[in-house]
Design a protein around this motif. Sequence first.
Motif, PDB file in Angstrom:
ATOM      1  N   ARG A  86      18.221  15.884  57.269  1.00 54.70           N
ATOM      2  CA  ARG A  86      19.015  16.799  56.155  1.00 54.70           C
ATOM      3  C   ARG A  86      19.009  16.082  54.821  1.00 54.70           C
ATOM      4  O   ARG A  86      19.627  14.893  54.792  1.00 54.70           O
ATOM      5  CB  ARG A  86      20.396  17.122  56.750  1.00 54.70           C
ATOM      6  CG  ARG A  86      21.407  17.944  56.139  1.00 54.70           C
ATOM      7  CD  ARG A  86      22.443  18.414  56.830  1.00 54.70           C
ATOM      8  NE  ARG A  86      23.340  17.457  57.385  1.00 54.70           N
ATOM      9  CZ  ARG A  86      24.400  17.132  56.836  1.00 54.70           C
ATOM     10  NH1 ARG A  86      24.845  17.687  55.795  1.00 54.70           N
ATOM     11  NH2 ARG A  86      25.352  16.113  57.385  1.00 54.70           N
ATOM     12  N   ARG A  88      20.680  16.234  51.330  1.00 52.99           N
ATOM     13  CA  ARG A  88      21.652  16.836  50.469  1.00 52.99           C
ATOM     14  C   ARG A  88      21.269  16.274  48.943  1.00 52.99           C
ATOM     15  O   ARG A  88      21.756  15.241  48.758  1.00 52.99           O
ATOM     16  CB  ARG A  88      23.151  16.347  50.905  1.00 52.99           C
ATOM     17  CG  ARG A  88      24.113  16.988  50.179  1.00 52.99           C
ATOM     18  CD  ARG A  88      25.634  16.736  50.918  1.00 52.99           C
ATOM     19  NE  ARG A  88      25.959  15.191  50.526  1.00 52.99           N
ATOM     20  CZ  ARG A  88      26.725  14.698  51.090  1.00 52.99           C
ATOM     21  NH1 ARG A  88      27.486  15.376  52.296  1.00 52.99           N
ATOM     22  NH2 ARG A  88      27.150  13.427  50.918  1.00 52.99           N
ATOM     23  N   ARG A  92      21.329  21.656  46.242  1.00 54.50           N
ATOM     24  CA  ARG A  92      20.798  22.182  47.553  1.00 54.50           C
ATOM     25  C   ARG A  92      20.879  21.256  48.903  1.00 54.50           C
ATOM     26  O   ARG A  92      21.084  20.115  48.363  1.00 54.50           O
ATOM     27  CB  ARG A  92      19.331  22.580  47.178  1.00 54.50           C
ATOM     28  CG  ARG A  92      19.272  23.635  46.275  1.00 54.50           C
ATOM     29  CD  ARG A  92      17.477  24.009  46.431  1.00 54.50           C
ATOM     30  NE  ARG A  92      16.793  23.259  46.191  1.00 54.50           N
ATOM     31  CZ  ARG A  92      15.380  23.438  46.231  1.00 54.50           C
ATOM     32  NH1 ARG A  92      14.858  24.491  46.497  1.00 54.50           N
ATOM     33  NH2 ARG A  92      14.675  22.308  45.990  1.00 54.50           N
ATOM     34  N   ILE A  94      18.916  20.782  52.218  1.00 55.32           N
ATOM     35  CA  ILE A  94      17.587  21.306  52.981  1.00 55.32           C
ATOM     36  C   ILE A  94      17.751  20.351  54.224  1.00 55.32           C
ATOM     37  O   ILE A  94      17.851  19.308  54.459  1.00 55.32           O
ATOM     38  CB  ILE A  94      16.369  20.851  52.093  1.00 55.32           C
ATOM     39  CG1 ILE A  94      16.609  21.319  50.643  1.00 55.32           C
ATOM     40  CG2 ILE A  94      15.249  21.119  52.994  1.00 55.32           C
ATOM     41  CD1 ILE A  94      17.055  20.170  49.563  1.00 55.32           C
ATOM     42  N   THR A 201      15.746  25.305  56.641  1.00 58.94           N
ATOM     43  CA  THR A 201      16.636  25.878  55.963  1.00 58.94           C
ATOM     44  C   THR A 201      17.198  25.518  54.662  1.00 58.94           C
ATOM     45  O   THR A 201      17.118  24.001  54.700  1.00 58.94           O
ATOM     46  CB  THR A 201      17.924  26.237  56.796  1.00 58.94           C
ATOM     47  OG1 THR A 201      18.401  25.119  57.350  1.00 58.94           O
ATOM     48  CG2 THR A 201      17.523  26.992  58.136  1.00 58.94           C
ATOM     49  N   VAL A 202      17.241  26.076  53.738  1.00 51.96           N
ATOM     50  CA  VAL A 202      17.757  25.938  52.442  1.00 51.96           C
ATOM     51  C   VAL A 202      19.234  26.513  51.884  1.00 51.96           C
ATOM     52  O   VAL A 202      19.037  27.552  51.998  1.00 51.96           O
ATOM     53  CB  VAL A 202      16.734  25.870  51.319  1.00 51.96           C
ATOM     54  CG1 VAL A 202      17.212  25.445  50.007  1.00 51.96           C
ATOM     55  CG2 VAL A 202      15.276  24.995  51.733  1.00 51.96           C
ATOM     56  N   ARG A 203      19.903  25.889  51.558  1.00 49.47           N
ATOM     57  CA  ARG A 203      21.198  26.429  51.225  1.00 49.47           C
ATOM     58  C   ARG A 203      21.828  25.804  49.795  1.00 49.47           C
ATOM     59  O   ARG A 203      21.685  24.667  49.782  1.00 49.47           O
ATOM     60  CB  ARG A 203      22.647  25.869  52.241  1.00 49.47           C
ATOM     61  CG  ARG A 203      23.840  26.601  51.888  1.00 49.47           C
ATOM     62  CD  ARG A 203      24.874  26.332  52.783  1.00 49.47           C
ATOM     63  NE  ARG A 203      25.242  24.829  52.714  1.00 49.47           N
ATOM     64  CZ  ARG A 203      26.040  24.318  51.798  1.00 49.47           C
ATOM     65  NH1 ARG A 203      26.546  25.226  51.056  1.00 49.47           N
ATOM     66  NH2 ARG A 203      26.372  22.878  51.671  1.00 49.47           N
ATOM     67  N   TRP A 204      21.967  26.745  48.880  1.00 53.71           N
ATOM     68  CA  TRP A 204      22.570  26.346  47.636  1.00 53.71           C
ATOM     69  C   TRP A 204      23.825  25.760  47.500  1.00 53.71           C
ATOM     70  O   TRP A 204      24.743  26.371  48.221  1.00 53.71           O
ATOM     71  CB  TRP A 204      22.341  27.492  46.637  1.00 53.71           C
ATOM     72  CG  TRP A 204      20.952  27.703  46.100  1.00 53.71           C
ATOM     73  CD1 TRP A 204      20.233  28.861  46.716  1.00 53.71           C
ATOM     74  CD2 TRP A 204      20.040  27.307  45.119  1.00 53.71           C
ATOM     75  NE1 TRP A 204      18.935  28.853  46.148  1.00 53.71           N
ATOM     76  CE2 TRP A 204      18.857  27.930  45.133  1.00 53.71           C
ATOM     77  CE3 TRP A 204      20.552  26.241  44.207  1.00 53.71           C
ATOM     78  CZ2 TRP A 204      18.085  27.364  44.179  1.00 53.71           C
ATOM     79  CZ3 TRP A 204      19.543  25.893  43.315  1.00 53.71           C
ATOM     80  CH2 TRP A 204      18.275  26.288  43.379  1.00 53.71           C
ATOM     81  N   ALA A 205      24.289  24.706  46.806  1.00 49.24           N
ATOM     82  CA  ALA A 205      25.447  24.255  46.875  1.00 49.24           C
ATOM     83  C   ALA A 205      26.431  24.863  45.855  1.00 49.24           C
ATOM     84  O   ALA A 205      26.609  24.634  44.871  1.00 49.24           O
ATOM     85  CB  ALA A 205      25.339  22.721  46.394  1.00 49.24           C
ATOM     86  N   TYR A 206      27.125  26.004  46.389  1.00 46.50           N
ATOM     87  CA  TYR A 206      27.848  27.031  45.198  1.00 46.50           C
ATOM     88  C   TYR A 206      29.144  26.130  45.025  1.00 46.50           C
ATOM     89  O   TYR A 206      29.707  26.411  44.031  1.00 46.50           O
ATOM     90  CB  TYR A 206      28.039  28.177  45.951  1.00 46.50           C
ATOM     91  CG  TYR A 206      26.985  29.048  46.283  1.00 46.50           C
ATOM     92  CD1 TYR A 206      26.431  29.871  45.397  1.00 46.50           C
ATOM     93  CD2 TYR A 206      26.499  29.256  47.797  1.00 46.50           C
ATOM     94  CE1 TYR A 206      25.053  30.649  45.492  1.00 46.50           C
ATOM     95  CE2 TYR A 206      25.304  30.142  47.683  1.00 46.50           C
ATOM     96  CZ  TYR A 206      24.769  30.827  46.750  1.00 46.50           C
ATOM     97  OH  TYR A 206      23.586  31.430  46.922  1.00 46.50           O
TER      98      TYR A 206
END
Length: 226
Positions: A86, A88, A92, A94, A201-206
Amino acid sequence: MTTPESQSPPPQPPVPVSKDRIYRSPAGLAGGVLLLALALWLGIDALVAGEGRTPWLALAALLFLVPLIAAYTVRPAVFAGDDRLRVRNPFRVIVLPWGQVASLRSGYSNEVLTESGDKYQLWSIPVSLRARKKAARRETRRASGGGQGRGGMLGALGGGGAGTAAGADGPVRAETDKVMDDLRETLEARKPADTSQGEVTVRWAYEVVVPAAAGAVLLAVLLGTG
């Protein structure tokens, strides 16, 4: 009457789940804490003691700068577990199952490459060319039999941040290069495992993007209407 054969076996203790190994940049953490403390000190002082538009400008600047400082210094980390890696990064997160990792590459930056050809930089494991050169000099001295001096003693004791002393057979390596070697060993060992398969998986750091964007908009409006 219950016979010994009919008794259910005692419950087995749960198999302990190994914790992720966490890799972060000590220099980045230290610098980030200092910058955040300075920004908060100046910003809060302007909020409390400022007059006119100054408190609003200070608020906008804090909204814009604090998330960015934290994103680039305190936030980055790499978590290496048995089944996944993972990453960070500033904006993002990932998650890469080991089965999807093609290689870990070190050049002017440390990167992870996926089987599909995507590339992600490991922000929390920065490359130090100075540390590599220093480790190379120490390795040259060690190979030539001169490693028992002050540099060799420091390396054997773990002193100095540029390199780690070699074991009986291994060369002296810069600290971040040793981290990458550890990750490569984990990749080689865990890549074929059934539990290491899955999708990237990729998540944006809102939580970083939203306040920074709001601060930028507010700052632009205040400066534009000044």
